[in-house]
Design an enzyme around this catalytic site. Structure first.
Site, PDB file in Angstrom:
ATOM      1  N   MET A 112      41.633  39.191  33.573  1.00 50.00           N
ATOM      2  CA  MET A 112      42.405  38.551  32.504  1.00 50.00           C
ATOM      3  C   MET A 112      43.489  39.541  32.125  1.00 50.00           C
ATOM      4  SD  MET A 112      43.248  37.993  29.250  1.00 50.00           S
ATOM      5  CE  MET A 112      43.399  36.701  28.087  1.00 50.00           C
TER       6      MET A 112
ATOM      7  N   GLY B 192      41.424  46.302  33.514  1.00 50.39           N
ATOM      8  CA  GLY B 192      40.453  47.357  33.224  1.00 50.39           C
ATOM      9  C   GLY B 192      39.652  46.940  32.007  1.00 50.39           C
TER      10      GLY B 192
ATOM     11  N   ASP C 117      33.242  44.337  25.863  1.00 50.53           N
ATOM     12  CA  ASP C 117      32.536  44.055  24.618  1.00 50.53           C
ATOM     13  C   ASP C 117      31.203  43.397  24.941  1.00 50.53           C
ATOM     14  OD1 ASP C 117      32.957  41.076  24.724  1.00 50.53           O
ATOM     15  OD2 ASP C 117      35.062  41.675  24.602  1.00 50.53           O
TER      16      ASP C 117
ATOM     17  N   ARG D 260      53.103  39.977  32.126  1.00 55.25           N
ATOM     18  CA  ARG D 260      52.924  40.153  33.573  1.00 55.25           C
ATOM     19  C   ARG D 260      53.405  38.901  34.303  1.00 55.25           C
ATOM     20  NH1 ARG D 260      47.835  41.304  37.653  1.00 55.25           N
ATOM     21  NH2 ARG D 260      48.742  43.138  38.579  1.00 55.25           N
TER      22      ARG D 260
ATOM     23  N   GLU E   5      35.535  64.821  54.499  1.00 56.04           N
ATOM     24  CA  GLU E   5      35.471  63.952  53.314  1.00 56.04           C
ATOM     25  C   GLU E   5      34.594  62.719  53.585  1.00 56.04           C
ATOM     26  OE1 GLU E   5      39.719  64.583  51.042  1.00 56.04           O
ATOM     27  OE2 GLU E   5      39.741  63.585  53.001  1.00 56.04           O
TER      28      GLU E   5
ATOM     29  N   TRP F 222      36.157  38.860  37.545  1.00 60.92           N
ATOM     30  CA  TRP F 222      36.812  37.898  36.648  1.00 60.92           C
ATOM     31  C   TRP F 222      37.806  38.672  35.791  1.00 60.92           C
ATOM     32  CZ3 TRP F 222      34.878  32.690  35.121  1.00 60.92           C
ATOM     33  CH2 TRP F 222      35.579  32.140  34.029  1.00 60.92           C
TER      34      TRP F 222
HETATM   35  C1  GLA Z   1      44.118  44.146  36.862  1.00 57.73           C
HETATM   36  C2  GLA Z   1      42.809  44.814  37.232  1.00 57.73           C
HETATM   37  C3  GLA Z   1      42.974  45.614  38.490  1.00 57.73           C
HETATM   38  C4  GLA Z   1      43.459  44.703  39.592  1.00 57.73           C
HETATM   39  C5  GLA Z   1      44.740  44.004  39.185  1.00 57.73           C
HETATM   40  C6  GLA Z   1      45.149  42.958  40.202  1.00 57.73           C
HETATM   41  O1  GLA Z   1      45.048  45.076  36.459  1.00 57.73           O
HETATM   42  O2  GLA Z   1      42.337  45.614  36.199  1.00 57.73           O
HETATM   43  O3  GLA Z   1      41.783  46.248  38.852  1.00 57.73           O
HETATM   44  O4  GLA Z   1      42.461  43.776  39.882  1.00 57.73           O
HETATM   45  O5  GLA Z   1      44.595  43.369  37.929  1.00 57.73           O
HETATM   46  O6  GLA Z   1      46.287  42.298  39.850  1.00 57.73           O
END
Ligand code: GLA
Length: 728
Positions: free
Chosen positions: A479, A529, A534, A443, A614, A477
């Site tokens: 990663m 996601g 864990d 990325r 909605e 947080w």
């Molecule tokens: C990850 C997260 C997403 C979002 C993006 C932002 O993919 O899982 O929910 O926060 O980063 O770059």
């Protein structure tokens, strides 16, 4: 309860419904005797059989007894290179170059309360709730001692394990492998269940009978990973939700792991679980101790459901530490799928105002608020607000958000750095990468060397300054890449095999600092996601974004797989816009709500784009969330059906601890003409009580609902039901 028979050297761990036994035999070999449904029978070691087997050698103590072989006996913590050719638990590299680990019993001690592990996540308990057994083994020739730690949380059928390896000699010792747990079963055909997938398709259940040889899952990505979860199961071939013996084993750890199951030549089974041996070599200097991560075991004598509910209870009360763990978490709206990188303060305030008007309680500003980040190729590491987008910084924005009656939350990705950042320009050696090798980017970003205290210190200071500049009550947080080219400029060549693990320890260290410096901030874990979903992370972050896939139908399978080990209230689950970004599918708003409401609830969309009808539904969903959160947080979870693509509904049930209330949730799959009449057999209710169902005039008795079932209406494609059952 821990029962020690010091004379016979038999150690029995009794929990509410299970028994675990081991015995140090006449040669000092610690044999695994039994693990399964509760039994009372003293020394069970007569269960173990001996025979002369070709090519299974005999240790020196056995003399001419050819029926005694480490290769055929069930071991409590297997060695290596000494005549057991099955999966090793411990592999050492000694100063003379030999790779032998051959352990014998030295002693045992029982302690009140549960052991703790410095710097590592672990279940905790008060002295009244748990006991610890410590069994010491030794390889006398290597001058290495091993302490096997057992924590027994009787009420939860939870047995935790961890291992301390101690160098008692004068020379350094290399640890090439140190499993957290080894479990041997004699003569037991078992199925192996793993939870696998990938990014946006995490934790799908896979089950197969063990065939001869080793079957394993694991991660060498530096994170526990989207691909395989560090939670696996073994079960009797006929076992299901409500019947059959099954075993769940989780590693309370967020880095490289290996879960391996081996069916031996004699059809015995061994499971080992621990840090993955890939590029793992820990140098233990004389006098030093290495502690493995903790493993958590639960055996259920009656199916998967009970195992899951015991894990859920144990995690809720003995792993989550956050001040939020017993409080209702705020309904949030997250800016990511609503705006991605394309926002300014005005746009954010428009999103926030719409959300506040509908009753949303927390506004989360996701990626893109810092440095000059307008896409994912820059600025990680430059943790200051982009004042062009956000005049007055986060202080001004959070103030405006708070003025709407909402809390303010923020996305961060502390472990990463972009090449296009001031941080990288100042400290190019702070990234993990061997000298002279081109980068492997993920990325567009690189991984900071979190083994180094000065790197963590810098990130802590920079981010804490941001937190102090605004009123931030929630942190996400994140990663967002796997580790590759793992090498630290701070360690000598012979210690490079420690980097993966030291990295994870560094992450835990920083998380702990943030927790302590900001005790009221709710931290949600995330790794693209569910790449780090864990039990290790749950110790620091009481909820984790379950998946970047927000499609409600795909989420059924993801949340179903996740629920085997992890409680619903730890799963971040949001309603997003349709057609869904990941699948292009359009699922009704009510159904998106039904799925997300069984996790920690929120929205991931521009609520202003909804119609008035909605919006009214959103208001109702928020009210539903407030009404049901206690049940979802504290209740028992029953998987009634498994998600299938063929149209049968996916159903689950949350039942209150006193069984007077329950919430039945159901989502139909693809529809076909001429649907069968379906009845859903509920579980976990009180058979004697009569329950009134929402929208149903009559009361139903618990036994009818559980044995005859509830006739469910015929639903169209992707429709859903959310029915309350309340005892009269
Ligand atoms: C990850 C997260 C997403 C979002 C993006 C932002 O993919 O899982 O929910 O926060 O980063 O770059």
């Amino acid at each position: 309860m821990i029962i020690q028979d010091t004379e016979k050297r038999v150690f029995t761990l009794q929990t509410r419904s299970t028994t675990y036994q081991m015995k140090a035999d006449e040669n000092g070999v610690l044999l695994h005797v039994y693990y399964g449904p509760k039994v009372h029978g003293g020394d069970l070691s007569r269960l173990i059989r001996y025979a002369d087997r070709g090519f299974s050698p005999n240790p020196d103590e056995a003399g001419n007894n050819r029926t005694y072989s480490l290769d055929t006996l069930p071991q409590e913590y297997s060695g290596s290179g000494a005549g057991d050719f099955r999966l090793p638990s411990l592999e050492l590299e000694l100063a003379d170059g030999s790779h032998v680990a051959d352990l014998r019993y030295v002693g045992a001690a029982v302690q009140k309360g549960k052991y703790a592990l410095t710097g590592l996540p672990a279940f905790f308990a008060s002295p009244e709730e748990a006991d610890t057994l410590v069994i010491t083994l030794e390889d006398a020739a290597a001058h290495v001692r091993v302490e096997l730690l057992y924590g027994v949380l009787e009420e939860y059928d939870l047995i935790t394990r961890a291992v301390r390896v101690i160098n008692c000699g004068e020379e350094p010792v290399g640890i090439c492998r140190a499993a957290s747990v080894c479990l041997d079963f004699q003569d037991t055909p078992l199925d192996f269940i793993t939870f696998d997938g990938g990014h946006v398709k995490e934790r799908g259940l896979h089950r197969a009978p063990l065939r001869p040889g080793v079957q394993s899952v694991g991660s060498i990505r530096g994170i526990s990973s989207h691909q395989h979860n560090p939670f696996v199961m073994l079960c009797q071939p006929g076992a299901g939700e409500e019947h059959g013996v099954c075993y769940g084993a989780a590693l309370v750890y967020s880095g490289n792991f290996e879960a391996a199951a081996e069916r031996s030549q004699f059809e015995d089974v061994r499971l080992t679980l621990g840090i993955h041996p890939f590029h793992f070599c820990w140098t233990l200097e004389p006098g030093q101790v290495f502690t493995t991560p903790e493993a958590a075991l639960i055996c259920s004598p009656c199916g998967f459901g009970q195992m899951s509910r015991q894990f859920h209870r144990a995690i809720r009360s003995h792993l989550l530490r956050d001040v939020w763990k017993d409080r209702r978490k705020p309904v949030l709206v997250n800016s990511w799928e609503a705006a991605y990188f394309d926002f300014d303060a005005q746009k954010l305030m428009t999103l926030a105002r719409e959300a506040a008007g509908l009753g949303v309680e927390l506004f989360v500003l996701d990626d893109g608020w810092f440095g000059h980040r307008n896409n994912d190729s820059s600025s990680l590491g430059d943790w200051w607000a982009n004042e062009e987008k956000l005049p007055g910084g986060l202080g001004a924005l959070s103030k405006e958000i708070n003025a709407l009656g909402m809390e303010f939350g923020l996305w961060i990705e502390p472990e990463m750095v972009s090449e296009d950042s001031e941080l990288y320009q100042a400290h190019p050696d702070w990234v993990l990468n061997p000298p002279g090798r081109p980068y492997t980017r993920g990325r567009c970003q690189m991984v900071l060397d979190f083994t180094r205290p000065e790197v963590r210190e810098h990130i802590f200071q920079a981010l804490q300054k941001v937190l102090d500049s605004a009123h931030v009550s929630y942190l996400k947080w994140d990663m967002n890449r796997s580790l590759a080219q793992v090498w630290s400029a701070a360690l000598p060549a012979r210690q490079q095999g420690e980097v993966y693990h030291r990295y994870v320890l560094g992450v835990y260290d920083l998380l702990e600092r943030f927790r302590q410096a900001n005790p009221h901030t709710l931290i949600e874990g995330c790794s693209g996601g569910g790449g780090r979903f864990d039990m290790g992370m749950l110790y620091y972050t009481p909820q984790i974004w379950c998946s970047d896939n927000t499609d409600a139908i795909d989420r059924l399978a993801i949340q179903y797989g996740t629920s085997f080990a992890y409680p619903p209230a730890t799963m971040g689950a949001h309603v997003s816009a349709i057609p869904n970004e990941q699948t292009g599918r359009s699922v009704p708003l009510a159904t998106r709500g039904t799925v997300a409401l069984s996790g920690t609830f929120g929205y991931e969309m521009d609520l202003g784009k909804l119609s008035e009808v909605e919006k009214a539904l959103v208001v109702r969903q928020i009210a539903d969330y407030k009404e049901s959160f206690g049940l979802i947080q504290e209740g028992d979870y029953y998987r009634l059906t498994a998600p299938t693509p063929d149209g049968a509904p996916t159903a689950w049930l949350h039942v209150s601890p006193d069984r007077r209330e329950a919430l039945l949730c159901l989502v139909s799959g693809q529809t076909h003409a001429a649907q069968p009449f379906r009845r859903l057999r509920l579980r976990g209710l009180d058979p004697e009580l009569r329950y009134r169902l929402t929208g149903d005039g009559e009361a139903w008795s618990g036994d009818v609902l559980m044995h005859a079932g509830y006739p469910i209406p015929m639903l169209g494609e992707y429709q859903s039901l959310r029915l309350w059952l309340k005892a009269e």
